[in-house]
Structure formats: C-alpha cells, structure tokens
Write a protein that holds these residues in place. Structure first.
Motif, PDB file in Angstrom:
ATOM      1  N   SER A 101     -17.098  -9.682  -0.580  1.00 47.04           N
ATOM      2  CA  SER A 101     -15.671  -9.641  -0.286  1.00 47.04           C
ATOM      3  C   SER A 101     -15.239  -8.249   0.159  1.00 47.04           C
ATOM      4  O   SER A 101     -15.702  -7.235  -0.387  1.00 47.04           O
ATOM      5  CB  SER A 101     -14.863 -10.039  -1.525  1.00 47.04           C
TER       6      SER A 101
ATOM      7  N   ARG B 127      -6.564  -2.892  -5.167  1.00 42.77           N
ATOM      8  CA  ARG B 127      -7.582  -3.922  -4.952  1.00 42.77           C
ATOM      9  C   ARG B 127      -6.939  -5.287  -4.735  1.00 42.77           C
ATOM     10  O   ARG B 127      -7.405  -6.089  -3.922  1.00 42.77           O
ATOM     11  CB  ARG B 127      -8.515  -3.957  -6.180  1.00 42.77           C
ATOM     12  N   MET B 128      -5.859  -5.555  -5.451  1.00 47.99           N
ATOM     13  CA  MET B 128      -5.184  -6.835  -5.319  1.00 47.99           C
ATOM     14  C   MET B 128      -4.299  -6.906  -4.082  1.00 47.99           C
ATOM     15  O   MET B 128      -4.043  -7.981  -3.551  1.00 47.99           O
ATOM     16  CB  MET B 128      -4.325  -7.092  -6.566  1.00 47.99           C
TER      17      MET B 128
ATOM     18  N   ARG C 259      -6.925  -5.431   1.693  1.00 48.87           N
ATOM     19  CA  ARG C 259      -8.354  -5.610   1.946  1.00 48.87           C
ATOM     20  C   ARG C 259      -9.017  -4.261   2.230  1.00 48.87           C
ATOM     21  O   ARG C 259     -10.086  -3.974   1.719  1.00 48.87           O
ATOM     22  CB  ARG C 259      -8.562  -6.556   3.126  1.00 48.87           C
TER      23      ARG C 259
ATOM     24  N   GLU D 222       0.798  -1.233   0.000  1.00 43.75           N
ATOM     25  CA  GLU D 222       0.000   0.000   0.000  1.00 43.75           C
ATOM     26  C   GLU D 222       0.832   1.285   0.000  1.00 43.75           C
ATOM     27  O   GLU D 222       0.506   2.211  -0.752  1.00 43.75           O
ATOM     28  CB  GLU D 222      -0.975   0.012   1.174  1.00 43.75           C
TER      29      GLU D 222
ATOM     30  N   ARG E 233      -6.761 -16.641  -0.617  1.00 47.50           N
ATOM     31  CA  ARG E 233      -7.853 -15.991  -1.350  1.00 47.50           C
ATOM     32  C   ARG E 233      -8.870 -17.017  -1.823  1.00 47.50           C
ATOM     33  O   ARG E 233     -10.085 -16.793  -1.766  1.00 47.50           O
ATOM     34  CB  ARG E 233      -7.283 -15.225  -2.543  1.00 47.50           C
TER      35      ARG E 233
ATOM     36  N   VAL F 230     -12.936  -6.086  -0.431  1.00 44.43           N
ATOM     37  CA  VAL F 230     -11.937  -5.593  -1.377  1.00 44.43           C
ATOM     38  C   VAL F 230     -12.570  -4.449  -2.166  1.00 44.43           C
ATOM     39  O   VAL F 230     -13.792  -4.291  -2.179  1.00 44.43           O
ATOM     40  CB  VAL F 230     -11.472  -6.681  -2.373  1.00 44.43           C
ATOM     41  N   ILE F 231     -11.720  -3.658  -2.814  1.00 44.01           N
ATOM     42  CA  ILE F 231     -12.226  -2.610  -3.694  1.00 44.01           C
ATOM     43  C   ILE F 231     -13.062  -3.270  -4.787  1.00 44.01           C
ATOM     44  O   ILE F 231     -12.627  -4.228  -5.411  1.00 44.01           O
ATOM     45  CB  ILE F 231     -11.070  -1.814  -4.313  1.00 44.01           C
ATOM     46  N   GLN F 232     -14.273  -2.755  -5.001  1.00 39.60           N
ATOM     47  CA  GLN F 232     -15.152  -3.336  -6.007  1.00 39.60           C
ATOM     48  C   GLN F 232     -15.578  -2.284  -7.024  1.00 39.60           C
ATOM     49  O   GLN F 232     -15.931  -1.162  -6.672  1.00 39.60           O
ATOM     50  CB  GLN F 232     -16.380  -3.972  -5.353  1.00 39.60           C
TER      51      GLN F 232
ATOM     52  N   TRP G  51     -16.789   2.444   4.384  1.00 43.28           N
ATOM     53  CA  TRP G  51     -16.501   2.256   2.961  1.00 43.28           C
ATOM     54  C   TRP G  51     -16.670   3.598   2.243  1.00 43.28           C
ATOM     55  O   TRP G  51     -17.472   4.442   2.666  1.00 43.28           O
ATOM     56  CB  TRP G  51     -17.469   1.267   2.325  1.00 43.28           C
TER      57      TRP G  51
ATOM     58  N   HIS H   8      -6.799  -0.571  -9.190  1.00 45.33           N
ATOM     59  CA  HIS H   8      -6.921  -2.023  -9.315  1.00 45.33           C
ATOM     60  C   HIS H   8      -5.743  -2.739  -8.666  1.00 45.33           C
ATOM     61  O   HIS H   8      -5.890  -3.842  -8.132  1.00 45.33           O
ATOM     62  CB  HIS H   8      -7.069  -2.419 -10.781  1.00 45.33           C
TER      63      HIS H   8
END
Length: 526
Positions: A437, A174-175, A178, A147, A412, A439-441, A464, A171
């Motif tokens: 999940s 996102r990977m 969390r 990060e 995962r 995670v960034i969606q 969020w 993205h």
C-alpha cells in the motif's frame, strides 16, 4: 451596477488601493449605494488576499478591520465567509486568539479554512498547546484535518520536541494522505535527524501484543510507540514491484482497514441489504455464510459471465465463469464462493452441457443462488467483507447502493480487496490487489517508510523516505547468529499470512521471531 462591476474588478485583480477608494466613496454617499453582506464580504476577501504581500499587509489589516466594524454597525450578519476573512486578518496581525474566537463563533458551520488562520498562527509562533486546542475544537465539530493542517501540527511538535505528538501526527498523516509533500517530508526528516528522536524508543516490547495490534490495525502499523534506541538513518529510496525497499530490503505490506472497521462495515452492508432485500432471505444467507466461512475469494458471477457479452439478453458465458473459478482454485487449491442470481442459475441448469457441474457446485456450497427479486450485489459484497477475503469483479461499484457506504472508507476497502480480470485468448488473467500500500508504514522492527507525492503513474519512480535504526539491525543480526536452536524453539510459531490472503508470505511478518524480543526472553531467563 457600476459599483458592483468595479468591486468585482478589484477582487479579480487583488487591487487593494482601488478597493479602499471605492469603499470610501460608497460610505460617503449612503443614499445612492447601500452596502450589502455580499459587498462587505467582497471587500474583506480582497483584504485577506492582500496580507500575504508585505507592501500591502498593514493597509489590508487596518482597512479590513474598519470594514468589519462598519459591517457590525450596519446590522449586517456575518456568515462563515465573513469570519474566515476576518480570522485571516487577525492571524496576519499575529492575533491567533482573536482568530480562534471568531472561528468558534460560527459553531458547526466552521470549515477547515475557518480554523486554519488560528491554527497556522499558533503553529508558526511555536505555541503548541494553543495549536492543539484548535485541533481539538476542529475534531469536536467533525472536521477532518488534511495535510496542510497536520503538517503544521507535526512541525510545531518537532520543534518543541514533543515526541508523543510527533508520533501521533505521523499516524494521522498516514490516514489522511497517500504521499506527503516535499515540505512535509523535510519536517519528518528533521525529526528523525534530531537529538530527541535518538533518545526516543523502547528496547523491549511484548511480541504477542505487537502481533495482535498489527493484525487488529489491518497491517502496516502497530501504534505502540517508537521502537529501539539510537541514531536513525534517513535515506531517499524506491520500492520494488514486490514491495521490497531497495535501500533496507524491508518488505512493505498491503494495509487493510482495521478489524473494528471491518466489523462495522459488514454490519452496515447487512443493515442496508435487509432494508432493501427480503429480510428472511438475507438472514438466511447470513446464517449460511456462518457455516461456510472457509472461502478466500468471492466471485461476482453475473459480472464474469456477462463480461464482453454486450449485455444481450441470454448471452451469459458459462465457460467464462467456469474458467475464472478453476483458475482461482488452481492458484490456491481452494474453491471460491460464486454468487449468482437464481434466475441465471436456473438457465444454466437447463443447459445439459454444464448442468452436472453447476449442480455439484450448489451441493458443495461453491455456488450460492440469490433469491428472486433480490439484488445479488448485496450478497457478494457482504460475503467479501464478512469473510475478509478477495472480491473478483470488474464492477466499479459506483451505483447508488455503494454510495451509501461512504466514499473514503469504501475506496480504501476496494483498493485492498478487489480483484479484476480479463481474458487473453480465452484464458482468464487475474489482476490481484497491489502487493503493498502507498501509505506511511511503521514496521514491527521500528523502521518507517514514508511515500512522497508523485506526479508519475509509475510507482517504481515514486520516492520514499526509508528510516531505520542500524543499532536495532545490528542487535537483530547478532542475537540471531548466537541464539541456540533450543532457545528459539520456545518461541511460539506465528501466522505468516497477511490479514487478507494475497499469496505473499515473508518472515519479516513473523513478530514472535523478532530478535529483540528473543533477546528480552533470554535476558529474563538469565
């Protein structure tokens, strides 16, 4: 000895002034104190830790470079720790180029901390192109950015208004994480509230391509770029237990590993199993599975039958296994696949109480007996991965065979596929994977939901970022209200199911019914 103790004390207390005096005294009497690599690295470490203090910054830079030059003249060979400290000094001196050259000099021995000084220096100066080159070098030697690095790259991309890279680093975050830190969340908010973000995006896109990309990626993102046009609304929100955003009402999804990773994972499991199992036996199972691919769940039969039996020899509970299998059948009207070692199956068939049922399961392909000498773990794991279905087991899967699969990737997969159970007064209670999940969606409607890091174990308290475009929503509503039934009937039906069966179904996952896409078709016809 006294010199070593004094140097350790300086390092502990971050005492630059005393360290300088200690170093000068040592250099003045080389016959009594011979400086080693460890000594030089200790001095450099003290310097690199002192640059964050404005009062000692300049002294630390000058002293550190003097130590490094002396180290080279003495013929001492710098290691990665040496380079990291000197790179920090160079970056503190606003010389990102020198810091980058130092980092590249250690080759594959470089770590995140080795390249960090150059990367953060370039990002802080707004030099995006050089920052991207540092990232490219880091990736080329196999480093996984975390990060802090991704946040810095995101920030310089936002400041420079490079929309495609902002999209890319969202993205990558996102990977990697969390939940993002508050600092990263503020960077994301600044992008969506900026002028460039307002102009970024498409009004029309291919519905089939969107659906295919989301399915291929495992759900939760499509990667096709910004969707829609106009102002973004950025709000802090919470997510209900069913995955629905309490601000915009959009339903978040469970994000699975993507299709390519799933196939690679299945191949890895099979390869490892064939190495350790009888090749012919496992190949026979693979062939059998090709003809029995309708299962939505796989049951680790031994784990269920031995649950709370204290692993006493012979204490296998057939009734527990039967109860779990029936429970799963009642939920979906489909039988799960039960994988159980042939030795245990033989014992069950010798018991007249359940013999008829287990014979029926074997004949109908519900129960697969693994051969003697095999480890049934490989069989139920491969089946669950290959069939992309749920795995019913309380096994934490920490044994050595699972460690071979890679911790991050395997974790995962488990989070999305493992189903745990317990028994309450003899009846099974199934705990399915989470409904969404953390995670960034990115949704097919163009909206984004970004989880923030939380210290609480209660997910309902997690904040969020809910990021939507009212223009898109208004257009959706208007088109949906005015579109004739004859026109909507021309849109092909969609599969509402998640990539992996989880019992959830919602029209928000129907990409072909997106009003923006329908509007595009209507425009084309006129």
């Amino acid at each position: 000895m006294q010199f070593r103790l004094s140097l350790d004390q300086c390092s502990k207390n971050k005492d630059l002034a005393t360290a300088i005096s200690l170093y000068d005294a040592a250099v003045s009497q080389p016959s009594s104190i011979r400086l080693s690599n460890q000594h030089f690295n200790s001095f450099l470490y003290i310097c690199s830790n002192s640059v964050s203090n404005p009062e000692t910054k300049q002294s630390a830079i000058e002293f550190g470079l003097r130590v490094y030059q002396n180290m080279a003249s003495c013929g001492a060979i710098p290691n990665e720790a040496t380079v990291t400290s000197v790179a920090r000094l160079a970056a503190a001196n606003n010389d990102g180029d020198a810091a980058f050259e130092l980092a590249k000099g250690v080759g594959y021995a470089g770590r995140l901390r080795t390249y960090g000084p150059a990367l953060f220096c370039f990002c802080g100066n707004g030099d995006a192109d050089k920052a991207y080159k540092v990232e490219e070098q880091m990736v080329s030697i196999g480093l996984q950015l975390e990060e802090p690095e991704l946040s810095a790259l995101l920030k310089v991309s936002v400041e420079r208004g490079i929309e495609e890279n902002v999209y890319k680093y969202l993205h990558k975050l996102r990977m990697a994480v969390r939940g993002v830190s508050e600092m990263t969340a503020e960077i994301i908010e600044s992008w969506f509230r900026g002028e460039v973000a307002v102009k970024s995006g498409l009004l029309e896109w291919d519905a089939n391509q969107m659906k295919e990309m989301i399915a291929r990626n495992g759900g939760g993102w499509h990667g096709l770029g910004w969707l829609g046009k106009g102002n973004w609304v950025v709000q802090r929100s919470n997510i209900a237990s069913d995955g629905r955003c309490l601000t915009c009402s959009e339903l978040l999804v469970c994000v699975d590993i993507d299709r390519a990773d799933t196939e690679m994972f299945a191949h890895s499991v099979a390869s490892l199993a064939i190495e350790r199992e009888s090749q012919s036996s496992f190949k026979e199972f693979q062939d059998w599975l090709e003809n029995h691919s309708e299962f939505e769940a796989v049951v680790d039969g031994a784990n269920v039958g031995l649950y709370q039996q204290n692993f006493v020899e012979g204490c296998f509970s057939a009734s527990q296994l039967i109860a779990v299998v029936n429970h799963l059948h009642n939920r979906s009207n489909k039988w799960p696949l039960v994988v159980l070692h042939k030795k245990r199956v033989r014992a069950l068939l010798e018991n007249a109480t359940h013999r008829e049922l287990f014979e029926k399961w074997i004949n109908e392909g519900v129960l697969y007996p693994t051969p003697y000498g095999s480890n049934d773990d490989w069989y139920w794991l491969y089946a669950a991965v290959k069939l992309k279905c749920l795995l019913v087991t309380n096994d934490e899967m920490r044994d050595h065979i699972f460690q071979l699969l890679g911790s991050n990737f395997f974790t995962r997969w488990k989070e999305r596929h493992q189903v745990r159970y317990t028994f309450l007064k003899g009846s099974p209670s199934i705990s399915s994977p989470p409904s969404f999940s953390i995670v960034i969606q990115e949704s097919e409607k163009g909206s984004w939901h970004v989880p923030l890091a939380s210290e609480s174990d209660e997910e309902s308290l997690r904040a969020w970022l809910c990021i939507t475009r009212p223009y898109c929503k208004d257009l959706n509503d208007k088109v949906q209200d005015n579109l004739a039934a004859s026109e909507t009937s021309e849109i092909p039906s969609s599969d509402h199911r998640s990539p992996v069966p989880n019992g959830n179904s919602d029209s928000s996952n129907d990409f072909s019914n997106n009003p923006l896409l329908i509007a595009g078709k209507r425009k084309d016809r006129t």
